[in-house]
Scaffold this active site. Structure first.
Site, PDB file in Angstrom:
ATOM      1  N   ASP A 138       0.796  -1.229   0.000  1.00  0.00           N
ATOM      2  CA  ASP A 138       0.000   0.000   0.000  1.00  0.00           C
ATOM      3  C   ASP A 138       0.829   1.279   0.000  1.00  0.00           C
ATOM      4  OD1 ASP A 138       1.055  -0.057   2.550  1.00  0.00           O
ATOM      5  OD2 ASP A 138      -0.863   0.007   3.604  1.00  0.00           O
TER       6      ASP A 138
ATOM      7  N   ARG B 232      -1.843  12.593  10.204  1.00  0.00           N
ATOM      8  CA  ARG B 232      -0.651  13.384  10.518  1.00  0.00           C
ATOM      9  C   ARG B 232      -0.561  14.603   9.614  1.00  0.00           C
ATOM     10  NH1 ARG B 232       2.899   8.204  11.408  1.00  0.00           N
ATOM     11  NH2 ARG B 232       2.306   7.848  13.569  1.00  0.00           N
TER      12      ARG B 232
END
Length: 783
Positions: free
Chosen positions: A129, A476
């Site tokens: 991924d 984040r």
């Protein structure tokens, strides 16, 4: 499924209450075996062992247990003798399984190959991924990634086949969504080589992010060590409604606890408000617990989890969990180390940032705050998806907002991207029309991958250094994380708020009270979005992207070319020579925040994650040098010239000079990437001295034979200057709990002594002495 033991217990009680005594056949107490996942039909959930261990520990401690304690202590290697004290002792644990994403799996599998073991000891998976860059859209980006990363994908696929590891091909989806859909379950203990592994806590599991060396321990069948976590309770009351979402819970908690407030603790959510949150919503909250430094986060087993398990084809797991539910919820009267209360009925939509995920603002305030602080209020790009917010419910709520805008002739004023969490989510939102609605409003659907969330974004709309604002549903927002531009002001919020702000194009828009102007010139107000938490029909699995490991992979060849620029077999690190570390140079004294992104950048560097020497060229290039206030510019103490950090480290290594790094608070927060520990070790570093460490990074440093040490007096940070030399003395008597002495030698010939603390236990000291945890493993194998 019939609750066989419950039936047997009731029958025994009924028979024993009469005059005559009858024997109840043991076979009645043998529950039907339930597989951990559809992909491992011969690996079974062992709630009986969990129950046995919990009962042993509860009797020993003689007190009610939190849910976190039940799951953690339920996986103890030796529940009878294990010393247990929250925040103090190290636990030896037996996790149920391991999961690795492709960027970290490379180094993990290279270390496992170095161990010489023939096959993994627990069910393990690799998920592709991280290596798919967002450019022009899902299909094109995936084809490009498969071509560019063919060598790495082939290595991971063949290594998985040889050593018994399941392989999820590129395009499968983000590791944490795949785990939630297939592998997490109530009471599981899973470790993953990604800091957002706690996502699985949304299904009642203790899922913990670790470095690759920790994963190797578990795959090798060695008990895994974890400092006994404290438990922070978050009591939820009330009920979410309107524009408020599960994301707002963790954004609020982050604002309360800050980026280091959860360090060394598990965040355990409980209270009557829990049942108002969907299973995937609970996963969102657990996922972003990584941003407050938490070991992991967890929710108690409830009807929302049961519903999700049933919809993802695991009703038999839910039935088994129902039988053991008393062990999958906290005991009444259990005690937490800290308690936070949040009334969901009063919770307002939040948006956190920029540059840190704990700078919390109500959405209603952000426009005014941005103008006051000089942050750009015009939104250049809105991005939804990521491992934090890419569920069916997330996509549905975003589509509900987009549909209202379309009904009034509006599209997004900002650029807008959508990242489905998995192939199953992609296929289902395509079938149910959500994807098309999001395209119609101006969105670009990206590949089922991490993409811009981790810096895999070929951004073209701005130049580097251009000040701008983006809003995301990610987790984040460190400086430069998404696009490598330090002037990008990134804010994190819920997908529906991102969608609304992208339509308005400005941070000054509050969808709760503000109006938009339709194409017909009439003003209208967006209604709070509503969407199904799960599809009415079954999930569409999409394409089959899983590769089963063969029963016997011993004949499988794993190829690593000696001339490869992407992969490199590992050489053992040198053993400790038995001497004190004297006259070390200071490579850099870091000023302020230093995350693993600063220590080992992602983005374009991800392609070197399997080649230690090449990726070491990014060592600490994002850290700010206290001497000159610049990034990637340090003084070479031997030549007195300023140059890049990696070049200076290589020069010291070439000259046979050991070096140290001096850091600030919460050093190494963020990602679990062990490259941030491997790189300094590879280039000759021996000691990292800071005010405090993030949990995963501190462990990773220990695993690679480095000394992570903290100032006994944080003010001593100011006593060390970049031109000084450092000596760590007393290593011959290195022992748990015993501080070490550091002698600071100044250029003028004067010196002073400070004390440094550490958290090493006996086995971790052996890692240091052997040169690394992997070296120590080999020593034990030889014995």
């Amino acid at each position: 499924m019939a609750p066989y033991c419950v039936l047997a217990a009731r029958l025994r009680h009924a028979l024993n209450s009469g005059v005559r005594r009858y024997h109840v056949a043991p076979v009645l107490c043998q529950r039907a075996k339930v597989a951990m996942s559809h992909f491992e039909p011969n690996e079974y959930i062992n709630y009986e062992k969990l129950e046995k261990n919990i009962n042993i520990v509860r009797k020993r401690l003689d007190r009610p247990l939190t849910l976190s304690e039940k799951v953690v202590y339920g996986h103890l290697d030796d529940p009878e003798k294990q010393e247990i004290e929250r925040g103090k002792t190290y636990l030896r644990l037996r996790p149920d399984r391991v999961a690795m994403q492709d960027a970290t799996a490379q180094m993990a599998m290279l270390q496992f190959i170095s161990s010489g073991l023939p096959k993994v000891a627990v069910p393990s998976t690799i998920h592709c991924d991280h290596l798919i860059e967002a450019q022009s859209g899902g299909e094109k980006d995936l084809r490009r990634a498969k071509d560019i990363n063919q060598e790495v994908y082939n290595f991971l696929a063949t290594a998985g086949a040889k050593y018994g590891v399941g392989f999820w091909k590129p395009g499968s989806g983000i590791i944490h969504q795949i785990i939630l859909e297939n592998y997490s379950y109530p009471g599981v203990m899973l470790i993953g080589t990604d800091s957002h592994t706690p996502n699985g806590g949304g299904l009642g599991g203790v899922c913990i992010g670790v470095g690759g060396a920790d994963a190797v321990d578990v795959m090798a069948g060695i008990p895994w060590e974890l400092k006994c976590p404290k438990v922070i309770g978050v009591k939820l009351t009330g009920k979410l409604s309107g524009w408020s979402s599960p994301k707002d819970v963790i954004l609020k908690v982050a604002g309360i606890l800050t980026v280091k407030g959860g360090t060394g603790a598990i965040i355990e959510y409980h209270g009557p408000g829990v049942d108002s949150i969907s299973c995937t919503g609970m996963a969102t909250i657990c996922n972003m617990g990584a941003e407050i430094g938490a070991t992991t986060s967890i929710f108690p087993y409830n009807v929302r989890m049961k519903k999700y398990l049933g919809k993802t084809g695991r009703a038999e797991i839910a039935a088994l969990a129902d039988e053991f539910q008393q062990h999958l919820v906290p005991d009444s009267g259990c005690q937490y180390d800290q308690v936070i209360e949040i009334n969901l009925s009063e919770l307002k939509p939040h948006i956190n940032g920029p540059f840190t995920p704990d700078l919390a603002h109500p959405v209603s305030d952000i426009g005014a705050v941005a103008e006051k602080e000089g942050w750009p209020v015009d939104i250049r790009v809105g991005l939804i998806g990521s491992c934090t917010n890419s569920s069916y419910e997330d996509m549905g709520r975003s589509a509900a907002v987009a549909k209202q805008a379309l009904a009034h002739g509006l599209k997004c004023k900002s650029m807008f991207t959508i990242t489905p969490g998995s192939e199953q989510i992609r296929a289902t939102i395509e079938r149910d029309g959500y994807a098309q609605i999001l395209r119609d409003v101006g969105g670009l659907v990206l590949a089922n991958a991490c993409g811009p969330c981790i810096g895999q974004w070929d951004r073209k709309d701005i130049k580097k250094g251009e000040k701008n604002t983006i809003v995301t549903s990610y987790n984040r927002n460190f400086t430069g994380r998404n696009d490598a531009n330090p002037e990008t002001h990134a804010f994190v919020t819920s997908p529906e708020i991102v969608t609304a702000l992208s339509i308005a194009g400005t941070l000054k828009f509050n969808p709760e009270v503000d109006y938009l102007t339709g194409a017909d010139g009439k003003k209208f107000k967006l209604e709070a979005p509503d969407a199904d938490e799960l599809p009415k029909l079954e999930f569409d699995p999409g394409q089959d992207t899983y590769q089963y490991p063969p029963k016997d992979g011993s004949g499988q060849h794993v190829d690593v070319s000696p001339t490869s620029q992407r992969l490199q077999l590992l050489e053992p690190f040198d053993k400790w020579d038995g001497k004190d570390l004297e006259d070390m140079l200071i490579l850099i004294k870091v000023k302020g925040k230093c995350t693993t992104d600063h220590i080992s950048a992602a983005g374009p560097w991800l392609k070197f994650r399997g080649h230690l020497d090449n990726i070491s060229n990014n060592l600490l290039i994002g850290a700010i040098n206290v001497e000159n206030g610049k990034a990637n510019s340090v003084r070479n103490a031997l030549t007195q010239e300023f140059g890049p950090v990696p070049d200076t480290a290589r020069y010291y290594k070439k000259m046979g000079v050991k070096w140290a790094v001096v850091g600030d608070e919460n050093y190494g927060e963020g990602s679990s990437r062990e490259h941030a520990a491997l790189e300094p070790r590879h280039l000759g570093g021996r000691v990292i001295i800071t005010k405090s460490f993030a949990r995963i990074h501190e462990t990773n440093l220990k695993k690679q034979g480095l000394l992570p040490l903290t100032f006994a007096d944080p003010a001593d940070y100011n006593k060390i200057h970049p031109v000084d030399k450092l000596s760590i003395v007393g290593l011959a008597d290195f022992a748990p709990g015993k501080p070490l002495k550091c002698i600071i030698k100044h250029p003028n010939g004067s010196q002073e002594t400070i004390m440094l603390n550490h958290t090493f236990n006996e086995s971790q000291i052996e890692w240091f002495q052997a040169g690394s945890a992997l070296n120590r493993m080999k020593e034990l194998q030889q014995k």
